[in-house]
Design a protein around this motif. Structure first.
Motif, PDB file in Angstrom:
ATOM      1  N   HIS A   1       0.812  -1.212   0.000  1.00 52.00           N
ATOM      2  CA  HIS A   1       0.000   0.000   0.000  1.00 52.00           C
ATOM      3  C   HIS A   1       0.851   1.271   0.000  1.00 52.00           C
ATOM      4  CE1 HIS A   1      -3.438  -2.545   0.692  1.00 52.00           C
ATOM      5  NE2 HIS A   1      -2.938  -2.987   1.842  1.00 52.00           N
ATOM      6  N   TYR A   2       2.162   1.108   0.140  1.00 45.49           N
ATOM      7  CA  TYR A   2       3.030   2.275   0.295  1.00 45.49           C
ATOM      8  C   TYR A   2       4.020   2.414  -0.863  1.00 45.49           C
ATOM      9  CZ  TYR A   2       1.091   1.777   4.939  1.00 45.49           C
ATOM     10  OH  TYR A   2       0.216   1.652   5.999  1.00 45.49           O
ATOM     11  N   ASP A   3       3.849   1.603  -1.890  1.00 45.95           N
ATOM     12  CA  ASP A   3       4.749   1.624  -3.056  1.00 45.95           C
ATOM     13  C   ASP A   3       6.209   1.477  -2.650  1.00 45.95           C
ATOM     14  OD1 ASP A   3       2.614   2.002  -4.853  1.00 45.95           O
ATOM     15  OD2 ASP A   3       2.622   4.156  -4.472  1.00 45.95           O
ATOM     16  N   SER A   4       6.441   0.628  -1.653  1.00 45.43           N
ATOM     17  CA  SER A   4       7.800   0.411  -1.145  1.00 45.43           C
ATOM     18  C   SER A   4       8.539  -0.676  -1.901  1.00 45.43           C
ATOM     19  CB  SER A   4       7.756   0.044   0.345  1.00 45.43           C
ATOM     20  OG  SER A   4       7.160   1.073   1.089  1.00 45.43           O
ATOM     21  N   ILE A   5       7.821  -1.422  -2.747  1.00 47.48           N
ATOM     22  CA  ILE A   5       8.431  -2.520  -3.497  1.00 47.48           C
ATOM     23  C   ILE A   5       8.356  -2.203  -4.983  1.00 47.48           C
ATOM     24  CG2 ILE A   5       8.430  -5.007  -3.907  1.00 47.48           C
ATOM     25  CD1 ILE A   5       6.905  -5.366  -1.344  1.00 47.48           C
ATOM     26  N   TYR A   6       9.467  -2.405  -5.667  1.00 40.22           N
ATOM     27  CA  TYR A   6       9.473  -2.152  -7.101  1.00 40.22           C
ATOM     28  C   TYR A   6      10.464  -3.090  -7.785  1.00 40.22           C
ATOM     29  CZ  TYR A   6      13.406   0.749  -5.512  1.00 40.22           C
ATOM     30  OH  TYR A   6      14.547   1.201  -4.914  1.00 40.22           O
ATOM     31  N   LEU A   7      10.308  -3.235  -9.073  1.00 42.33           N
ATOM     32  CA  LEU A   7      11.180  -4.084  -9.871  1.00 42.33           C
ATOM     33  C   LEU A   7      12.241  -3.213 -10.525  1.00 42.33           C
ATOM     34  CD1 LEU A   7      11.532  -7.049 -10.835  1.00 42.33           C
ATOM     35  CD2 LEU A   7      10.222  -6.415 -12.877  1.00 42.33           C
ATOM     36  N   LYS A   8      13.502  -3.513 -10.225  1.00 41.83           N
ATOM     37  CA  LYS A   8      14.601  -2.729 -10.756  1.00 41.83           C
ATOM     38  C   LYS A   8      15.667  -3.672 -11.303  1.00 41.83           C
ATOM     39  CE  LYS A   8      18.047   0.771  -9.494  1.00 41.83           C
ATOM     40  NZ  LYS A   8      18.611   1.597  -8.389  1.00 41.83           N
ATOM     41  N   GLU A   9      15.884  -3.605 -12.594  1.00 41.97           N
ATOM     42  CA  GLU A   9      16.894  -4.447 -13.253  1.00 41.97           C
ATOM     43  C   GLU A   9      16.703  -5.918 -12.890  1.00 41.97           C
ATOM     44  OE1 GLU A   9      20.647  -2.839 -12.127  1.00 41.97           O
ATOM     45  OE2 GLU A   9      20.384  -0.977 -13.267  1.00 41.97           O
ATOM     46  N   GLU A  10      15.449  -6.355 -13.005  1.00 39.07           N
ATOM     47  CA  GLU A  10      15.062  -7.747 -12.744  1.00 39.07           C
ATOM     48  C   GLU A  10      15.213  -8.151 -11.280  1.00 39.07           C
ATOM     49  OE1 GLU A  10      13.588  -9.783 -15.088  1.00 39.07           O
ATOM     50  OE2 GLU A  10      13.578  -7.848 -16.123  1.00 39.07           O
ATOM     51  N   HIS A  11      15.362  -7.182 -10.390  1.00 40.90           N
ATOM     52  CA  HIS A  11      15.454  -7.456  -8.960  1.00 40.90           C
ATOM     53  C   HIS A  11      14.262  -6.838  -8.240  1.00 40.90           C
ATOM     54  CE1 HIS A  11      19.589  -8.678  -9.708  1.00 40.90           C
ATOM     55  NE2 HIS A  11      19.698  -9.053  -8.442  1.00 40.90           N
ATOM     56  N   ILE A  12      13.647  -7.620  -7.354  1.00 37.22           N
ATOM     57  CA  ILE A  12      12.634  -7.067  -6.459  1.00 37.22           C
ATOM     58  C   ILE A  12      13.370  -6.270  -5.392  1.00 37.22           C
ATOM     59  CG2 ILE A  12      10.868  -7.601  -4.747  1.00 37.22           C
ATOM     60  CD1 ILE A  12       9.948  -8.149  -7.564  1.00 37.22           C
ATOM     61  N   THR A  13      13.059  -4.994  -5.286  1.00 38.71           N
ATOM     62  CA  THR A  13      13.770  -4.096  -4.376  1.00 38.71           C
ATOM     63  C   THR A  13      12.794  -3.490  -3.379  1.00 38.71           C
ATOM     64  OG1 THR A  13      15.357  -3.575  -6.132  1.00 38.71           O
ATOM     65  CG2 THR A  13      15.282  -2.081  -4.242  1.00 38.71           C
ATOM     66  N   ILE A  14      13.194  -3.451  -2.108  1.00 37.56           N
ATOM     67  CA  ILE A  14      12.350  -2.881  -1.056  1.00 37.56           C
ATOM     68  C   ILE A  14      12.995  -1.598  -0.560  1.00 37.56           C
ATOM     69  CG2 ILE A  14      11.393  -3.217   1.265  1.00 37.56           C
ATOM     70  CD1 ILE A  14      12.262  -6.296  -0.631  1.00 37.56           C
ATOM     71  N   ASP A  15      12.223  -0.522  -0.561  1.00 34.73           N
ATOM     72  CA  ASP A  15      12.705   0.762  -0.056  1.00 34.73           C
ATOM     73  C   ASP A  15      12.577   0.758   1.467  1.00 34.73           C
ATOM     74  OD1 ASP A  15      13.292   3.333   0.637  1.00 34.73           O
ATOM     75  OD2 ASP A  15      11.734   4.280  -0.575  1.00 34.73           O
ATOM     76  N   PRO A  16      13.695   0.729   2.210  1.00 31.78           N
ATOM     77  CA  PRO A  16      13.621   0.641   3.674  1.00 31.78           C
ATOM     78  C   PRO A  16      13.056   1.900   4.322  1.00 31.78           C
ATOM     79  CG  PRO A  16      15.880   1.037   2.973  1.00 31.78           C
ATOM     80  CD  PRO A  16      15.089   0.780   1.719  1.00 31.78           C
ATOM     81  N   HIS A  17      13.071   3.003   3.602  1.00 34.01           N
ATOM     82  CA  HIS A  17      12.604   4.263   4.184  1.00 34.01           C
ATOM     83  C   HIS A  17      11.083   4.370   4.202  1.00 34.01           C
ATOM     84  CE1 HIS A  17      16.740   5.571   4.190  1.00 34.01           C
ATOM     85  NE2 HIS A  17      16.836   5.342   2.891  1.00 34.01           N
ATOM     86  N   SER A  18      10.427   3.789   3.212  1.00 31.31           N
ATOM     87  CA  SER A  18       8.966   3.871   3.169  1.00 31.31           C
ATOM     88  C   SER A  18       8.276   2.595   3.647  1.00 31.31           C
ATOM     89  CB  SER A  18       8.497   4.191   1.744  1.00 31.31           C
ATOM     90  OG  SER A  18       8.942   3.205   0.831  1.00 31.31           O
ATOM     91  N   CYS A  19       9.030   1.487   3.720  1.00 34.06           N
ATOM     92  CA  CYS A  19       8.452   0.223   4.189  1.00 34.06           C
ATOM     93  C   CYS A  19       8.048   0.344   5.653  1.00 34.06           C
ATOM     94  CB  CYS A  19       9.464  -0.906   4.021  1.00 34.06           C
ATOM     95  SG  CYS A  19       8.917  -2.498   4.652  1.00 34.06           S
ATOM     96  N   THR A  20       6.830  -0.084   5.975  1.00 31.10           N
ATOM     97  CA  THR A  20       6.320  -0.001   7.347  1.00 31.10           C
ATOM     98  C   THR A  20       6.375  -1.339   8.081  1.00 31.10           C
ATOM     99  OG1 THR A  20       4.053  -0.461   6.653  1.00 31.10           O
ATOM    100  CG2 THR A  20       4.744   1.868   6.700  1.00 31.10           C
ATOM    101  N   SER A  21       6.963  -2.348   7.431  1.00 34.28           N
ATOM    102  CA  SER A  21       7.077  -3.682   8.018  1.00 34.28           C
ATOM    103  C   SER A  21       5.716  -4.283   8.370  1.00 34.28           C
ATOM    104  CB  SER A  21       7.972  -3.648   9.274  1.00 34.28           C
ATOM    105  OG  SER A  21       9.264  -3.225   8.955  1.00 34.28           O
ATOM    106  N   CYS A  22       4.754  -4.079   7.483  1.00 33.44           N
ATOM    107  CA  CYS A  22       3.440  -4.724   7.678  1.00 33.44           C
ATOM    108  C   CYS A  22       3.480  -6.180   7.224  1.00 33.44           C
ATOM    109  CB  CYS A  22       2.351  -3.964   6.931  1.00 33.44           C
ATOM    110  SG  CYS A  22       2.476  -4.055   5.123  1.00 33.44           S
ATOM    111  N   PHE A  23       4.440  -6.501   6.358  1.00 32.32           N
ATOM    112  CA  PHE A  23       4.706  -7.857   5.873  1.00 32.32           C
ATOM    113  C   PHE A  23       3.578  -8.454   5.037  1.00 32.32           C
ATOM    114  CE2 PHE A  23       7.095  -7.769  10.061  1.00 32.32           C
ATOM    115  CZ  PHE A  23       8.271  -7.327   9.481  1.00 32.32           C
TER     116      PHE A  23
END
Length: 300
Positions: free
Chosen positions: A68-90
């Protein structure tokens, strides 16, 4: 105090390599050193992390849709998590059909840690073992660790701690008060080279090591021997010159290995030593001999 929490990334049972006897090792998350060869790179970050296993991922992208926070995105075929916006809701982890996303780290109370480590109290008594606090760097969460040490000492548990010694002298003195054995990591004897390899200077480390030895603590110096960093015979002599000045007696050499290589991929972090050849005990016979000739008890 029992409700105080610390971020821990593993509680390892039946260890025989981190102090005498059978031990339970509590690994604290977070480290001020950023060693390029670190075999537990997930321990450097002090927060709970989400890791991604490329070999399990089928690129369904449910995780992106779930966040819900757009913290996950696909970058160069890698799933990347932005630690700054991730709220650890899992929620992303729950949505992954192949369990390619996992949690690294968990918050424990002192009561929860005590309950877990005391399950094996009988093994400690029979083997002369106990509990070892490790990391990461346990001193990063010193308030929790100091209270945990007090609770363990009240139960007559033998306590070992593996540490870089990187903390203020005041914190370090309080910390070692209830420690029976210090497994003291030393990366380099030279101040500038230490900074180059770890991103911190070794002034605090050397001062705290001297404090522990002056106070009569049982100390074993652990030296990770890293190619092109501290593995020459000149480096061995440099360590000896410093350790003899401080009054150290026991040294444990840790040959460089590649056991943690895959972990860098899991946390999407570059690994600078990927193609570096591992070292074995037989590669360090002459290196070890330098310590022996300098009167130090040196083992692998």
């Amino acid at each position: 105090m029992h409700d105080m929490k610390a971020c821990i990334f593993n509680i390892q049972k039946y260890s025989i390599h981190d102090g005498p006897g059978i031990r339970t090792v509590v690994f604290f998350k977070g480290c001020p050193l950023q060693c390029s060869w670190c075999s537990n790179p997930e321990s450097q970050n002090s927060n709970v992390q989400i890791t991604w296993d490329k070999s399990k991922c089928i690129k369904c992208l449910h995780c992106l849709d779930t966040c819900h926070y757009d913290s996950i995105y696909l970058k160069e075929e890698h799933i990347t998590i932005d630690p700054h916006s991730c709220t650890s809701c899992f929620e992303c982890i729950k949505s992954c059909p192949k369990q390619a996303l996992t949690i690294e780290g968990k918050y424990y109370t002192i009561s929860e840690v005590l309950k877990e480590v005391l399950k094996d109290e009988l093994f400690y008594e029979e083997s002369g073992g106990g509990v070892t606090l490790s990391g990461g760097e346990v001193l990063q969460q010193h308030v929790f660790a100091i209270e945990l040490l007090k609770q363990l000492k009240e139960k007559n548990i033998h306590i070992a701690c593996e540490t870089t010694g990187y903390a203020s002298n005041k914190i370090f003195k309080e910390f070692i008060e209830n420690v029976d054995l210090l497994l003291f990591d030393m990366k380099h004897y030279d101040r500038e080279k230490h900074f180059k390899g770890t991103k911190v200077y070794n002034d605090k480390i050397i001062a705290n090591l001297a404090t522990a030895i002056f106070k009569g603590k049982d100390v074993i110096i652990r030296i990770p021997v890293i190619p092109n960093f501290n593995n020459s015979l000149e480096d061995a002599q440099g360590f000896c010159d410093l350790l003899k000045t401080i009054g150290a007696k026991k040294v444990n050499l840790l040959p460089f290995h590649q056991f943690g290589q895959k972990k860098y991929e899991l946390i999407n972090k570059k690994y600078d030593l990927q193609n570096v050849t591992q070292l074995h005990e037989e590669d360090l016979i002459d290196y070890r001999q330098v310590f022996i000739e300098n009167g130090l008890d040196c083992t692998f």
